[in-house]
Design an enzyme around this catalytic site. Structure first.
Site, PDB file in Angstrom:
ATOM      1  N   ARG A 109       0.840  -1.199   0.000  1.00  0.00           N
ATOM      2  CA  ARG A 109       0.000   0.000   0.000  1.00  0.00           C
ATOM      3  C   ARG A 109       0.879   1.254   0.000  1.00  0.00           C
ATOM      4  O   ARG A 109       1.805   1.373   0.782  1.00  0.00           O
ATOM      5  CB  ARG A 109      -0.896   0.001   1.245  1.00  0.00           C
ATOM      6  CG  ARG A 109      -1.813   1.197   1.314  1.00  0.00           C
ATOM      7  CD  ARG A 109      -2.925   1.012   2.330  1.00  0.00           C
ATOM      8  NE  ARG A 109      -2.480   1.112   3.711  1.00  0.00           N
ATOM      9  CZ  ARG A 109      -3.315   1.170   4.764  1.00  0.00           C
ATOM     10  NH1 ARG A 109      -4.618   1.120   4.578  1.00  0.00           N
ATOM     11  NH2 ARG A 109      -2.844   1.255   5.995  1.00  0.00           N
ATOM     12  N   ASP A 114      -6.717   2.753  -3.972  1.00  0.00           N
ATOM     13  CA  ASP A 114      -7.291   1.700  -4.814  1.00  0.00           C
ATOM     14  C   ASP A 114      -8.807   1.664  -4.605  1.00  0.00           C
ATOM     15  O   ASP A 114      -9.287   1.549  -3.472  1.00  0.00           O
ATOM     16  CB  ASP A 114      -6.673   0.353  -4.433  1.00  0.00           C
ATOM     17  CG  ASP A 114      -6.984  -0.717  -5.457  1.00  0.00           C
ATOM     18  OD1 ASP A 114      -6.074  -1.059  -6.234  1.00  0.00           O
ATOM     19  OD2 ASP A 114      -8.138  -1.204  -5.484  1.00  0.00           O
ATOM     20  N   CYS A 175      -6.302  14.335  -8.064  1.00  0.00           N
ATOM     21  CA  CYS A 175      -6.598  14.234  -6.634  1.00  0.00           C
ATOM     22  C   CYS A 175      -5.276  14.228  -5.870  1.00  0.00           C
ATOM     23  O   CYS A 175      -4.466  13.317  -6.034  1.00  0.00           O
ATOM     24  CB  CYS A 175      -7.378  12.949  -6.363  1.00  0.00           C
ATOM     25  SG  CYS A 175      -7.564  12.602  -4.622  1.00  0.00           S
ATOM     26  N   VAL A 180       1.955   7.987  -5.121  1.00  0.00           N
ATOM     27  CA  VAL A 180       2.801   7.783  -6.301  1.00  0.00           C
ATOM     28  C   VAL A 180       2.904   6.289  -6.657  1.00  0.00           C
ATOM     29  O   VAL A 180       2.825   5.909  -7.821  1.00  0.00           O
ATOM     30  CB  VAL A 180       4.205   8.385  -6.041  1.00  0.00           C
ATOM     31  CG1 VAL A 180       5.251   7.796  -6.987  1.00  0.00           C
ATOM     32  CG2 VAL A 180       4.153   9.912  -6.169  1.00  0.00           C
ATOM     33  N   GLY A 181       3.036   5.437  -5.639  1.00  0.00           N
ATOM     34  CA  GLY A 181       3.314   4.017  -5.887  1.00  0.00           C
ATOM     35  C   GLY A 181       2.272   3.325  -6.742  1.00  0.00           C
ATOM     36  O   GLY A 181       2.594   2.674  -7.736  1.00  0.00           O
ATOM     37  N   GLY A 182       1.001   3.490  -6.387  1.00  0.00           N
ATOM     38  CA  GLY A 182      -0.061   2.861  -7.162  1.00  0.00           C
ATOM     39  C   GLY A 182      -0.378   3.652  -8.416  1.00  0.00           C
ATOM     40  O   GLY A 182      -0.611   3.076  -9.479  1.00  0.00           O
ATOM     41  N   TYR A 407     -18.243  10.584 -15.500  1.00  0.00           N
ATOM     42  CA  TYR A 407     -17.147  11.511 -15.794  1.00  0.00           C
ATOM     43  C   TYR A 407     -16.657  11.169 -17.195  1.00  0.00           C
ATOM     44  O   TYR A 407     -16.311  10.012 -17.459  1.00  0.00           O
ATOM     45  CB  TYR A 407     -15.980  11.305 -14.813  1.00  0.00           C
ATOM     46  CG  TYR A 407     -16.079  12.093 -13.534  1.00  0.00           C
ATOM     47  CD1 TYR A 407     -17.214  12.046 -12.744  1.00  0.00           C
ATOM     48  CD2 TYR A 407     -15.001  12.876 -13.097  1.00  0.00           C
ATOM     49  CE1 TYR A 407     -17.282  12.753 -11.555  1.00  0.00           C
ATOM     50  CE2 TYR A 407     -15.070  13.593 -11.910  1.00  0.00           C
ATOM     51  CZ  TYR A 407     -16.218  13.525 -11.143  1.00  0.00           C
ATOM     52  OH  TYR A 407     -16.286  14.228  -9.965  1.00  0.00           O
ATOM     53  N   TYR A 478      -8.566   2.430 -12.492  1.00  0.00           N
ATOM     54  CA  TYR A 478      -9.936   2.461 -11.979  1.00  0.00           C
ATOM     55  C   TYR A 478     -10.346   1.038 -11.642  1.00  0.00           C
ATOM     56  O   TYR A 478     -11.239   0.454 -12.246  1.00  0.00           O
ATOM     57  CB  TYR A 478     -10.894   3.046 -13.022  1.00  0.00           C
ATOM     58  CG  TYR A 478     -10.761   4.530 -13.273  1.00  0.00           C
ATOM     59  CD1 TYR A 478      -9.961   5.340 -12.464  1.00  0.00           C
ATOM     60  CD2 TYR A 478     -11.471   5.137 -14.305  1.00  0.00           C
ATOM     61  CE1 TYR A 478      -9.863   6.712 -12.692  1.00  0.00           C
ATOM     62  CE2 TYR A 478     -11.380   6.506 -14.537  1.00  0.00           C
ATOM     63  CZ  TYR A 478     -10.576   7.283 -13.729  1.00  0.00           C
ATOM     64  OH  TYR A 478     -10.498   8.631 -13.958  1.00  0.00           O
TER      65      TYR A 478
HETATM   66  C1  LIG Z   1     -10.113  10.244  -5.031  1.00  0.00           C
HETATM   67  C2  LIG Z   1      -9.390   9.523  -6.130  1.00  0.00           C
HETATM   68  C3  LIG Z   1      -9.012  10.228  -7.249  1.00  0.00           C
HETATM   69  C4  LIG Z   1      -8.324   9.606  -8.287  1.00  0.00           C
HETATM   70  N1  LIG Z   1      -7.939  10.335  -9.366  1.00  0.00           N
HETATM   71  C5  LIG Z   1      -7.209   9.750 -10.335  1.00  0.00           C
HETATM   72  C6  LIG Z   1      -6.725  10.493 -11.445  1.00  0.00           C
HETATM   73  O1  LIG Z   1      -6.973  11.681 -11.551  1.00  0.00           O
HETATM   74  N2  LIG Z   1      -5.967   9.836 -12.368  1.00  0.00           N
HETATM   75  C7  LIG Z   1      -5.674   8.513 -12.259  1.00  0.00           C
HETATM   76  O2  LIG Z   1      -4.956   7.979 -13.097  1.00  0.00           O
HETATM   77  N3  LIG Z   1      -6.148   7.789 -11.237  1.00  0.00           N
HETATM   78  C8  LIG Z   1      -6.887   8.376 -10.271  1.00  0.00           C
HETATM   79  N4  LIG Z   1      -7.326   7.628  -9.222  1.00  0.00           N
HETATM   80  C9  LIG Z   1      -6.986   6.206  -9.175  1.00  0.00           C
HETATM   81  C10 LIG Z   1      -5.598   6.032  -8.593  1.00  0.00           C
HETATM   82  O3  LIG Z   1      -4.616   6.473  -9.496  1.00  0.00           O
HETATM   83  C11 LIG Z   1      -5.337   4.565  -8.322  1.00  0.00           C
HETATM   84  O4  LIG Z   1      -6.271   4.107  -7.378  1.00  0.00           O
HETATM   85  C12 LIG Z   1      -3.936   4.324  -7.804  1.00  0.00           C
HETATM   86  O5  LIG Z   1      -3.616   2.976  -7.889  1.00  0.00           O
HETATM   87  C13 LIG Z   1      -3.785   4.795  -6.385  1.00  0.00           C
HETATM   88  O6  LIG Z   1      -2.472   4.716  -5.950  1.00  0.00           O
HETATM   89  P1  LIG Z   1      -2.205   4.636  -4.376  1.00  0.00           P
HETATM   90  O7  LIG Z   1      -0.774   4.428  -4.145  1.00  0.00           O
HETATM   91  O8  LIG Z   1      -2.866   5.787  -3.699  1.00  0.00           O
HETATM   92  O9  LIG Z   1      -3.087   3.367  -4.019  1.00  0.00           O
HETATM   93  P2  LIG Z   1      -2.857   1.998  -3.236  1.00  0.00           P
HETATM   94  O10 LIG Z   1      -4.235   1.602  -2.830  1.00  0.00           O
HETATM   95  O11 LIG Z   1      -1.839   2.129  -2.171  1.00  0.00           O
HETATM   96  O12 LIG Z   1      -2.318   1.023  -4.350  1.00  0.00           O
HETATM   97  C14 LIG Z   1      -3.017   0.729  -5.533  1.00  0.00           C
HETATM   98  C15 LIG Z   1      -2.449  -0.531  -6.163  1.00  0.00           C
HETATM   99  O13 LIG Z   1      -1.067  -0.360  -6.431  1.00  0.00           O
HETATM  100  C16 LIG Z   1      -0.286  -1.273  -5.670  1.00  0.00           C
HETATM  101  N5  LIG Z   1       0.864  -0.558  -5.132  1.00  0.00           N
HETATM  102  C17 LIG Z   1       0.818   0.533  -4.321  1.00  0.00           C
HETATM  103  N6  LIG Z   1       2.051   0.927  -4.024  1.00  0.00           N
HETATM  104  C18 LIG Z   1       2.902   0.085  -4.637  1.00  0.00           C
HETATM  105  C19 LIG Z   1       4.317  -0.004  -4.670  1.00  0.00           C
HETATM  106  N7  LIG Z   1       5.087   0.850  -4.008  1.00  0.00           N
HETATM  107  N8  LIG Z   1       4.873  -1.001  -5.386  1.00  0.00           N
HETATM  108  C20 LIG Z   1       4.099  -1.883  -6.046  1.00  0.00           C
HETATM  109  N9  LIG Z   1       2.747  -1.844  -6.043  1.00  0.00           N
HETATM  110  C21 LIG Z   1       2.155  -0.860  -5.338  1.00  0.00           C
HETATM  111  C22 LIG Z   1      -1.197  -1.765  -4.590  1.00  0.00           C
HETATM  112  O14 LIG Z   1      -0.804  -3.038  -4.112  1.00  0.00           O
HETATM  113  C23 LIG Z   1      -2.534  -1.760  -5.276  1.00  0.00           C
HETATM  114  O15 LIG Z   1      -2.662  -2.908  -6.074  1.00  0.00           O
HETATM  115  C24 LIG Z   1      -8.024   8.238  -8.179  1.00  0.00           C
HETATM  116  C25 LIG Z   1      -8.423   7.527  -7.051  1.00  0.00           C
HETATM  117  C26 LIG Z   1      -9.107   8.154  -6.033  1.00  0.00           C
HETATM  118  C27 LIG Z   1      -9.534   7.379  -4.834  1.00  0.00           C
END
Ligand SMILES: Cc1cc2nc3c(=O)[nH]c(=O)nc-3n(C[C@H](O)[C@H](O)[C@H](O)COP(=O)(O)OP(=O)(O)OC[C@H]3O[C@@H](n4cnc5c(N)ncnc54)[C@H](O)[C@@H]3O)c2cc1C
Ligand SMILES: *[C@@H]1O[C@H](CO)[C@@H](O)[C@H](O)[C@H]1NC(C)=O
Ligand SMILES: *[C@@H]1O[C@H](CO)[C@@H](O)[C@H](O)[C@H]1NC(C)=O
Ligand SMILES: *[C@@H]1O[C@H](CO)[C@@H](O)[C@H](O)[C@H]1NC(C)=O
Ligand SMILES: *[C@@H]1O[C@H](CO)[C@@H](O)[C@H](O)[C@H]1NC(C)=O
Ligand SMILES: *[C@@H]1O[C@H](CO)[C@@H](O)[C@H](O)[C@H]1NC(C)=O
Ligand SMILES: *[C@@H]1O[C@H](CO)[C@@H](O)[C@H](O)[C@H]1NC(C)=O
Ligand SMILES: *[C@@H]1O[C@H](CO)[C@@H](O)[C@H](O)[C@H]1NC(C)=O
Ligand SMILES: CC(=O)N[C@H]1CO[C@H](CO)[C@@H](O)[C@@H]1O
Length: 536
Positions: A109, A114, A175, A180-182, A407, A478
């Site tokens: 995470r 996600d 947002c 960055v990771g996901g 959207y 998504y």
């Molecule tokens: C409010 C909101 C707005 C959003 N707006 C956009 C947008 O404008 N554009 C867009 O493209 N997307 C958008 N998203 C989607 C978002 O980009 C994805 O949900 C993204 O995966 C989130 O990254 P995270 O690190 O916050 O999530 P996490 O829930 O931490 O991770 C998402 C996935 O990536 C994996 N992961 C996380 N970190 C790592 C790591 N370091 N190494 C390997 N795997 C990892 C996790 O295991 C999981 O499978 C939005 C989501 C939300 C909730």
């Protein structure tokens, strides 16, 4: 009554006994896992302060700190038996090595955004490798690059860039609390996509901890793995530690606007025009269209539901040029000078995320979103403009369902120039816009959730004739488990192909090949990870 101190401490010890006994007798595998972690992390960076078991007082708050969909913040969702809040790369390496040794399911995470909670929810016993502490950002304006670690948020990245230059930016999500990771490993798009492509189109290096616990960079991981973690999802391949990104040019002054039109205000004709204009207009202009159902200004006191189109834009230039482009290409919207707000690129991020643009920009460093709700998301791609009759049918369906939102994010521009195989993200030329389906609600409970989730499924089903087919495409970031999941078992390839082709189209096969090479035993897995090639 005052107890002597020694007696008090005896009582305290007795009180704490049951849980300690439980901790030591219950989970011997957990204890050997912890011993392995301690053994594998170097003594100058002890791992103990990063280990949280359910016995730790702060376990729940650590778990909840990065839950960004309240649908998974409840008592019936399975909890991890351990959280490692890695403080150092060696902790990541220890987690990867020890989890394999003990055959444990790991979830990674970063920002926790996600949509399906895949980073912190699982159907099987699991632990979380939490990356939020690994979040340094180093911006090098002279080189035009930045080093950003996985646990950083997009808001932090934008803030640190703007701190050093008012003419540099980075094309990523709108947002600011997204991690960055996901985000980057899953593709990453934002409102500069038509000008500069996706985040992954602007990544020049990366660091990853692989299945053997090695810390690799682009050179040592090789071009295939580097390709895979630019949109194929990090979690199938390793733990992303950082990306090195290429900054892009932004003007000192950008313009934003938000204009709303209901059906009574000619929305059908304006949306129809948007379909033809938004994907083809000047690349400096990105006009997102949001469609929702609202009560119309009642005529004769009759409350009537209507569909409202919200046109929200970022223009990389001043309002004068924007108005002339709009007058030329999209007069139907009736954009006025008073609708336009000139501001800095950094403040445009506030505007887009519904924060008052006059707020101190430090609000972008806030890791907690402005609000949280219960949500479900789905996606689609549109390749042919929808007729007015088609739109009217969609309005009717939306009014019937009432609580769904669409959207529309226009493609074209730079997005159509980058080959579909340049990165795992395949939705390039030929796409007019991406649809995101939303349901948001504010009440707990599984039945309530099922009701709202079902609304998105109904609208998604209704949209079938208007969107891509064979495969019906979806955006990996998504996350939508309706597309199918793999059960980590023997069928994981067959199951994985189902959602894999929707997310990655022809790039799926290459992702499987790379996966099979770098993680043949499928340690890095989740509900929608890339499967390995079947062995027979
Ligand atoms: C409010 C909101 C707005 C959003 N707006 C956009 C947008 O404008 N554009 C867009 O493209 N997307 C958008 N998203 C989607 C978002 O980009 C994805 O949900 C993204 O995966 C989130 O990254 P995270 O690190 O916050 O999530 P996490 O829930 O931490 O991770 C998402 C996935 O990536 C994996 N992961 C996380 N970190 C790592 C790591 N370091 N190494 C390997 N795997 C990892 C996790 O295991 C999981 O499978 C939005 C989501 C939300 C909730
Ligand atoms: C969690 O609890 C254990 C045992 O009570 C303790 O040793 C450990 O330091 C705690 N971890 C953290 C991160 O506080
Ligand atoms: C998540 O649930 C816990 C426990 O019910 C609650 O205390 C917390 O406020 C919830 N988090 C949010 C953001 O609502
Ligand atoms: C609505 O849009 C159509 C087509 O663009 C246009 O001909 C018509 O004048 C508009 N009506 C109003 C009331 O603005
Ligand atoms: C719309 O009107 C209905 C009553 O007809 C009411 O229940 C609902 O709260 C209203 N919605 C909004 C957003 O005002
Ligand atoms: C309209 O409805 C409001 C509240 O329901 C009521 O106070 C008002 O008198 C009504 N007006 C007319 C013209 O019926
Ligand atoms: C109610 O909305 C529909 C469009 O959804 C419209 O055709 C109709 O004229 C409206 N009725 C009133 C009384 O406003
Ligand atoms: C933003 O804040 C300023 C100053 O507090 C205020 O005057 C303005 O009305 C606010 N704007 C919006 C759209 O809320
Ligand atoms: C982590 C672990 O082993 N937990 C177990 C603790 O004991 C209960 C009851 O015996 C089991 O249900 C858990 O699985």
């Amino acid at each position: 009554m005052l107890l002597p101190l020694s007696l008090l401490s005896i009582i305290l010890i007795i009180l704490s006994l049951p849980s300690q006994t439980l901790a030591s007798t219950n989970s011997s595998s957990e204890n050997t896992f912890i011993r392995c972690l301690v053994h594998h992390s170097d003594s100058s960076n002890p791992i103990t302060p990063a280990i949280f078991t359910p016995n730790n007082a702060s376990f729940s708050s650590v778990l909840q700190a990065y839950i960004r969909n309240l649908r998974f913040n409840n008592s019936y969702t399975r909890k991890p038996y351990l959280i490692i809040t890695a403080l150092h790369v060696s902790h990541v390496q220890a987690a990867v090595v020890c989890a394999q040794k003990h055959n444990l399911q790991m979830k990674i995470r970063s920002g926790g955004h996600d949509y399906e909670g895949v980073s912190y929810v699982a159907e099987v016993p699991f632990f979380i490798l939490d990356m939020f502490n690994i979040r340094s950002i180093d911006v090098d304006i002279a080189a035009g690059t930045a080093y950003v670690q996985a646990g950083a948020t997009l808001g932090e990245v934008y803030y640190r860039i703007a701190e050093k230059s008012d003419t540099h930016g980075f094309p990523a999500g709108v947002c600011p609390t997204v991690g960055v990771g996901g985000h980057i490993s899953g593709g990453g798009y934002g409102n500069m996509m038509r000008k500069y492509g996706l985040s992954v189109d602007n990544v020049i290096d990366a660091e990853i901890v692989d299945v053997n616990g090695r810390l690799l960079d682009r050179k040592s991981m090789g071009e295939d793995l580097f390709w895979a973690i630019k949109g194929g999802g990090g979690a199938s391949f390793g733990v992303v530690i950082s990306y090195k990104i290429r900054l892009v040019q932004v003007p000192k002054v950008v313009t934003v606007f938000q204009v709303r039109r209901t059906l009574e205000e000619n929305a059908t004709n304006i949306v129809y025009k948007w379909e033809h204009v938004a994907p083809n207009i000047d690349n400096d202009l990105f006009i997102r269209l949001i469609l929702d159902v609202v009560n119309s200004t009642s005529q004769n006191n009759v409350t009537n539901k209507t569909v409202r189109g919200t046109f929200i834009a970022l223009f990389l230039g001043d309002s004068k040029r924007l108005l002339s482009i709009m007058k030329e290409s999209f007069p139907e919207l009736g954009l006025k000078e008073s609708d336009c707000i000139e501001t800095s690129w950094l403040r445009s991020v506030l505007f887009w995320t519904n924060i008052n643009i006059t707020m101190p920009v430090e609000i972008l460093l806030d890791r907690m979103p402005q609000s949280l709700n219960y949500l479900k998301r789905k996606s689609d791609y549109v390749k042919e403009a929808i007729s007015k009759e088609g739109l009217e049918g969609i309005w009717k369906k939306m009014i019937e369902l009432e609580n769904t939102i669409l959207y529309f994010n226009p493609y074209g521009g730079r997005m159509a120039e980058i080959p579909a195989t340049a990165t795992p993200f395949p939705h390039r030329a030929g796409n007019l816009w991406k649809v995101q389906y939303q349901a948001n609600w504010n009440e707990p409970g599984k039945e309530v959730a099922d009701y709202y989730i079902d609304l998105t499924r109904k609208l998604h089903s209704y949209m079938t004739p208007f969107v891509s087919k064979n495969p019906r495409e979806a955006f990996f970031n998504y996350k939508d488990l309706d597309l199918g999941i793999n059960h980590n078992g023997k069928n994981s390839y067959q199951e994985g192909r189902v959602y894999g082709v929707e997310y990655f189209k022809e790039n799926f096969d290459k992702l499987v090949q790379i996966k099979t090479k770098v993680d043949p035993h499928n340690f890095f897995r989740n509900e929608q990870s890339i499967p390995t090639k079947p062995t027979n």
